[in-house]
Motif scaffolding. Structure first.
Motif, short mmCIF file in Angstrom:
data_model
loop_
_atom_site.label_atom_id
_atom_site.label_comp_id
_atom_site.label_asym_id
_atom_site.label_seq_id
_atom_site.Cartn_x
_atom_site.Cartn_y
_atom_site.Cartn_z
N ASP A 107 0.96 -1.19 0.02
CA ASP A 107 0.02 0.01 -0.02
C ASP A 107 0.83 1.33 0.02
O ASP A 107 1.59 1.30 0.85
N ILE A 108 0.72 2.14 -0.85
CA ILE A 108 1.55 3.43 -0.92
C ILE A 108 0.44 4.55 -0.63
O ILE A 108 -0.33 4.61 -1.06
N VAL A 109 0.98 5.14 0.30
CA VAL A 109 0.18 6.28 0.89
C VAL A 109 1.17 7.75 0.96
O VAL A 109 2.19 7.87 1.07
N PRO A 110 0.60 8.92 0.50
CA PRO A 110 1.38 10.02 0.63
C PRO A 110 1.64 10.35 2.24
O PRO A 110 0.69 10.20 2.76
N LEU A 111 2.82 10.83 2.17
CA LEU A 111 3.04 11.51 3.74
C LEU A 111 2.95 12.89 3.58
O LEU A 111 3.29 13.56 2.53
N GLY A 112 2.50 13.56 4.88
CA GLY A 112 2.34 14.98 4.80
C GLY A 112 3.81 15.64 5.16
O GLY A 112 4.48 15.12 5.40
N ALA A 153 4.73 6.69 1.98
CA ALA A 153 4.94 5.53 2.59
C ALA A 153 4.70 4.23 1.85
O ALA A 153 3.78 4.39 1.07
N ALA A 154 5.41 3.28 2.24
CA ALA A 154 4.97 1.99 1.50
C ALA A 154 4.92 1.10 2.60
O ALA A 154 5.74 0.64 3.50
N GLU A 159 10.83 9.23 -2.09
CA GLU A 159 10.37 10.71 -2.50
C GLU A 159 9.35 10.40 -3.55
O GLU A 159 8.45 11.15 -3.68
N THR A 160 9.19 9.39 -4.19
CA THR A 160 8.13 9.09 -5.28
C THR A 160 7.28 7.76 -5.14
O THR A 160 7.99 6.88 -4.29
N ASP A 199 9.90 0.43 -4.80
CA ASP A 199 10.96 -0.07 -4.88
C ASP A 199 11.56 -0.48 -3.57
O ASP A 199 12.15 -1.64 -3.50
N ASN A 200 11.54 0.54 -2.76
CA ASN A 200 12.22 0.38 -1.44
C ASN A 200 11.51 -0.84 -0.49
O ASN A 200 11.97 -1.42 0.33
N ALA A 201 10.10 -0.87 -0.89
CA ALA A 201 9.31 -1.79 0.04
C ALA A 201 9.80 -3.31 -0.30
O ALA A 201 9.78 -4.00 0.29
N TYR A 202 9.79 -3.30 -1.67
CA TYR A 202 10.28 -4.67 -2.06
C TYR A 202 11.77 -5.13 -1.43
O TYR A 202 11.80 -6.44 -1.04
N ASP A 203 12.70 -4.26 -1.44
CA ASP A 203 13.80 -4.42 -0.52
C ASP A 203 13.56 -4.73 0.83
O ASP A 203 14.30 -5.69 1.42
N ALA A 204 12.65 -3.91 1.47
CA ALA A 204 12.06 -4.11 2.93
C ALA A 204 11.51 -5.72 3.00
O ALA A 204 11.84 -6.42 3.89
#
Length: 71
Positions: free
Chosen positions: A9-14, A22-23, A36-37, A43-48
């Motif tokens: 789930d991708i959500v914008p951060l304030g 955030a992912a 940032e995007t 991509d970072n979530a897949y690494d996580a």
């Protein structure tokens, strides 16, 4: 397991949270990342996910099967 098999789930951060996105991987407790995007967050979530799976295996913990079904 393939990290892309897990829902992210991708959500914008304030602005107060630093902006960007955030992912969150709901099936893997505590597995999250940001970027940032939206694409960078994904991509970072897949690494996580890979790190989460590796840590679970090292600790002998069960790994939830992905709920996401292939299209």
């Amino acid at each position: 397991m393939n990290p892309q098999d897990y829902e992210v789930d991708i959500v914008p951060l304030g602005v107060s949270d630093g902006g960007g996105f955030a992912a969150i991987v709901p099936e893997l407790p505590g597995c999250r990342s940001d970027g940032e995007t939206p694409q960078q967050a994904l991509d970072n979530a897949y690494d996580a996910v890979l790190c989460w799976l590796e840590a679970a295996e090292e600790m002998g913990r069960a790994v939830p099967q992905p709920r996401r079904l292939a299209a």
